[in-house]
Write a protein that holds these residues in place. Structure first.
Motif, PDB file in Angstrom:
ATOM      1  N   ASP A  89       3.865  10.185   3.638  1.00  0.00           N
ATOM      2  CA  ASP A  89       3.362  11.117   4.644  1.00  0.00           C
ATOM      3  C   ASP A  89       2.587  12.229   3.955  1.00  0.00           C
ATOM      4  N   ALA A  90       1.351  12.443   4.369  1.00  0.00           N
ATOM      5  CA  ALA A  90       0.498  13.447   3.722  1.00  0.00           C
ATOM      6  C   ALA A  90       1.094  14.840   3.821  1.00  0.00           C
ATOM      7  N   GLU A  91       1.742  15.150   4.936  1.00  0.00           N
ATOM      8  CA  GLU A  91       2.326  16.480   5.105  1.00  0.00           C
ATOM      9  C   GLU A  91       3.521  16.665   4.169  1.00  0.00           C
ATOM     10  N   ALA A  92       4.316  15.600   3.998  1.00  0.00           N
ATOM     11  CA  ALA A  92       5.451  15.678   3.082  1.00  0.00           C
ATOM     12  C   ALA A  92       4.958  15.897   1.652  1.00  0.00           C
ATOM     13  N   ASP A  93       3.920  15.166   1.263  1.00  0.00           N
ATOM     14  CA  ASP A  93       3.373  15.299  -0.085  1.00  0.00           C
ATOM     15  C   ASP A  93       2.781  16.691  -0.308  1.00  0.00           C
ATOM     16  N   ALA A 128       7.803   8.480   1.935  1.00  0.00           N
ATOM     17  CA  ALA A 128       8.123   9.894   2.125  1.00  0.00           C
ATOM     18  C   ALA A 128       7.782  10.270   3.558  1.00  0.00           C
ATOM     19  N   LYS A 129       8.680  10.998   4.200  1.00  0.00           N
ATOM     20  CA  LYS A 129       8.484  11.400   5.588  1.00  0.00           C
ATOM     21  C   LYS A 129       8.664  12.911   5.743  1.00  0.00           C
ATOM     22  N   ALA A 162      12.139  13.677   3.723  1.00  0.00           N
ATOM     23  CA  ALA A 162      13.030  12.548   3.438  1.00  0.00           C
ATOM     24  C   ALA A 162      12.279  11.532   2.590  1.00  0.00           C
ATOM     25  N   TYR A 163      12.829  11.219   1.410  1.00  0.00           N
ATOM     26  CA  TYR A 163      12.188  10.300   0.468  1.00  0.00           C
ATOM     27  C   TYR A 163      13.062   9.075   0.212  1.00  0.00           C
ATOM     28  N   ARG A 164      12.391   7.949  -0.011  1.00  0.00           N
ATOM     29  CA  ARG A 164      13.082   6.723  -0.414  1.00  0.00           C
ATOM     30  C   ARG A 164      12.471   6.254  -1.719  1.00  0.00           C
ATOM     31  N   ALA A 165      13.308   6.095  -2.728  1.00  0.00           N
ATOM     32  CA  ALA A 165      12.852   5.596  -4.015  1.00  0.00           C
ATOM     33  C   ALA A 165      13.392   4.179  -4.209  1.00  0.00           C
ATOM     34  N   ASP A 225       0.854  -1.183   0.000  1.00  0.00           N
ATOM     35  CA  ASP A 225       0.000   0.000   0.000  1.00  0.00           C
ATOM     36  C   ASP A 225       0.891   1.234   0.000  1.00  0.00           C
ATOM     37  N   LYS A 226       1.206   1.762  -1.210  1.00  0.00           N
ATOM     38  CA  LYS A 226       2.134   2.882  -1.334  1.00  0.00           C
ATOM     39  C   LYS A 226       1.642   4.108  -0.594  1.00  0.00           C
ATOM     40  N   SER A 227       0.326   4.343  -0.642  1.00  0.00           N
ATOM     41  CA  SER A 227      -0.215   5.544  -0.014  1.00  0.00           C
ATOM     42  C   SER A 227       0.042   5.561   1.481  1.00  0.00           C
TER      43      SER A 227
END
Length: 218
Positions: free
Chosen positions: A58-62, A187-188, A204-207, A52-54
């Motif tokens: 993190d909604a705030e990061a997005d 994403a955080k 902070a993102y992880r791809a 579940d990617k969503s």
């Protein structure tokens, strides 16, 4: 709004370029490997993420990322001065740091000029809406390609011809949001911090293959 420390792969489709010179472009790739605004690139494996990617975003990061993307999309032009630190790990596990500085001047839809200069680099990237020119004074190399279109087309061509990701270039596209979200696993939102005396959101993102961080002025 200031942005810093960003490494991402763009989600643009690749185009074929007729004129290629492998010996030249491989050196140009090394010359132009750069990260805008004082970034340090650290590539690390990414562990398995939730299906579940969503749930991992993190909604705030997005929200902060979307806001930055909307802001940049609305700019007709801008200039940037940057410092870049590239850290390389040798076969002997010794870390070496190479520093340089440069400038970026952009005017949409079709004008872009970028420079990068340091102890081992003196290169220039120019696009005028019709042709893309890359000049490396250090290696004494010069390459020019016909690229009618926009800055997005020039950035795609630079990547495809040289075979490298122009790190930081994702911030120069007309719409940066899709490219920055390419293969993102999580994403955080870390919080509000100070960067060079400026208050900024820390993300902070992880791809799939890289971890990257982004600072966006509050």
């Amino acid at each position: 709004m200031d942005t810093a420390m960003i490494v991402a792969s763009s989600a643009r489709s690749k185009r074929k370029v007729d004129r290629m010179c492998k010996s030249v472009t491989s050196k140009l790739a090394a010359a132009f490997l750069t990260v805008l605004v004082g970034a340090l690139t650290v590539e690390t494996p990414v562990s398995a993420q939730s299906a579940d990617k969503s749930a991992a975003i993190d909604a705030e990061a997005d929200e902060v990322l979307r806001g930055m993307a909307t802001y940049l999309k609305g700019l007709k032009g801008f200039t940037v001065r940057f410092d870049s630190d590239l850290e390389v790990l040798t076969h002997d596990s010794e870390k070496l740091q190479f520093s340089s500085s440069g400038t970026v001047a952009l005017e949409r839809p079709g004008k872009l000029h970028a420079t990068r200069r340091g102890g081992v680099i003196d290169a220039e990237f120019t696009y005028d809406g019709k042709s893309l020119t890359i000049h490396d004074r250090g290696y004494k190399l010069y390459a020019q390609y016909e690229v009618p279109g926009s800055i997005d087309d020039a950035l795609d061509t630079a990547r495809d011809v040289t075979g490298f990701q122009f790190a930081g270039a994702d911030l120069l596209y007309g719409d940066v949001y899709p490219g920055l979200n390419l293969e993102v696993r999580s994403a955080k939102y870390i919080g509000v911090v100070m960067v060079n005396g400026i208050e900024a959101h820390h993300l902070a993102y992880r791809a799939k293959e890289i971890d990257w961080q982004l600072w966006v002025q509050t």
